[in-house]
Enzyme design. Structure first.
Site, mmCIF file in Angstrom:
data_model
loop_
_atom_site.group_PDB
_atom_site.id
_atom_site.type_symbol
_atom_site.label_atom_id
_atom_site.label_comp_id
_atom_site.label_asym_id
_atom_site.label_seq_id
_atom_site.Cartn_x
_atom_site.Cartn_y
_atom_site.Cartn_z
ATOM 1 N N HIS A 150 1.036 5.124 0.960
ATOM 2 C CA HIS A 150 0.453 6.224 1.727
ATOM 3 C C HIS A 150 0.653 7.532 0.978
ATOM 4 O O HIS A 150 1.761 7.803 0.492
ATOM 5 C CB HIS A 150 1.192 6.412 3.065
ATOM 6 N N HIS A 183 0.845 -1.198 0.000
ATOM 7 C CA HIS A 183 0.000 0.000 0.000
ATOM 8 C C HIS A 183 0.873 1.237 0.000
ATOM 9 O O HIS A 183 1.929 1.276 0.624
ATOM 10 C CB HIS A 183 -0.950 0.004 1.193
#
Lengths: 131, 131
Positions: free
Chosen positions: A97, A95
């Site tokens: 950010h 992921h």
């Protein structure tokens, strides 16, 4: 996909969240524990533990989405710039950010260390040997 | 290119550094104040203050290089994973940090904050309005 992965559950709609973007391969949603308000996460729908597990081309494609989202996020939050980070420790579904930041806010700074004499060169040579 | 940009000086060879990679558009070199040993920086040769200033396609291309380098870096340092970060504050020539990390090392962690009731939804709507 892994059964106990929280991000896979978010993608499947088993955990409710605030999505801001979705296409065929990627989604973006709000981080519920933001580093700064407006903090979003961009993830591939396919489960890859780390970004280096993604095919190179797919990682590049994801970063096109990230680039679009970062521009929108900067406009929405009227901040100085957008921090991008892949931490990797908390959830092992890769992921990215995106965190709205302002100059001098002190968020997401790095603690630095150093090298012994000649040690940096050795690291550089080692890295090059794997390229 | 800007005259007083330290990264532009590195590219021009005016400041000596340990390069690990170079192609037509990007270079990678050792960070002399590493977050962890083996920490490298990947930068475009062209001066862009922030990553959102790069054309989307070029940012995607840079991330192909980043992906290759991260794989080599993980092999060279035998670490658990590679952290990727774009901080943006110190030098305004966009750069991607690649930091070898191990589970539980406590490096590059984020401090978290929260939202008031209903506030996160408002941020999500605002971001979507710019997409």
């Amino acid at each position: 996909m892994t059964g106990d992965c929280i991000f896979c559950k978010i993608i499947k709609g088993e955990i409710k969240t605030d999505f801001v973007y979705e296409n065929h391969d990627y989604v973006a949603f709000m981080d519920i524990n933001p580093v700064a308000k407006g903090h979003i996460l961009v993830i591939p729908k396919k489960h890859y533990p780390f970004f280096i597990d993604m095919p190179e081309k797919e990682f590049a494609e994801m970063n096109k989405v990230v680039h679009k989202l970062a521009i929108a996020l900067k406009k929405a939050t009227k901040t100085d710039y957008i921090h991008l980070g892949i931490e990797g420790t908390d959830v092992h579904h890769t992921h990215i950010h995106l965190v709205p930041r302002n100059e001098g806010d002190g968020l997401t700074t790095y603690k630095r260390t150093g090298y012994e004499e000649g040690e940096m060169d050795k690291y550089a040579e080692k890295i090059k040997s794997f390229l």
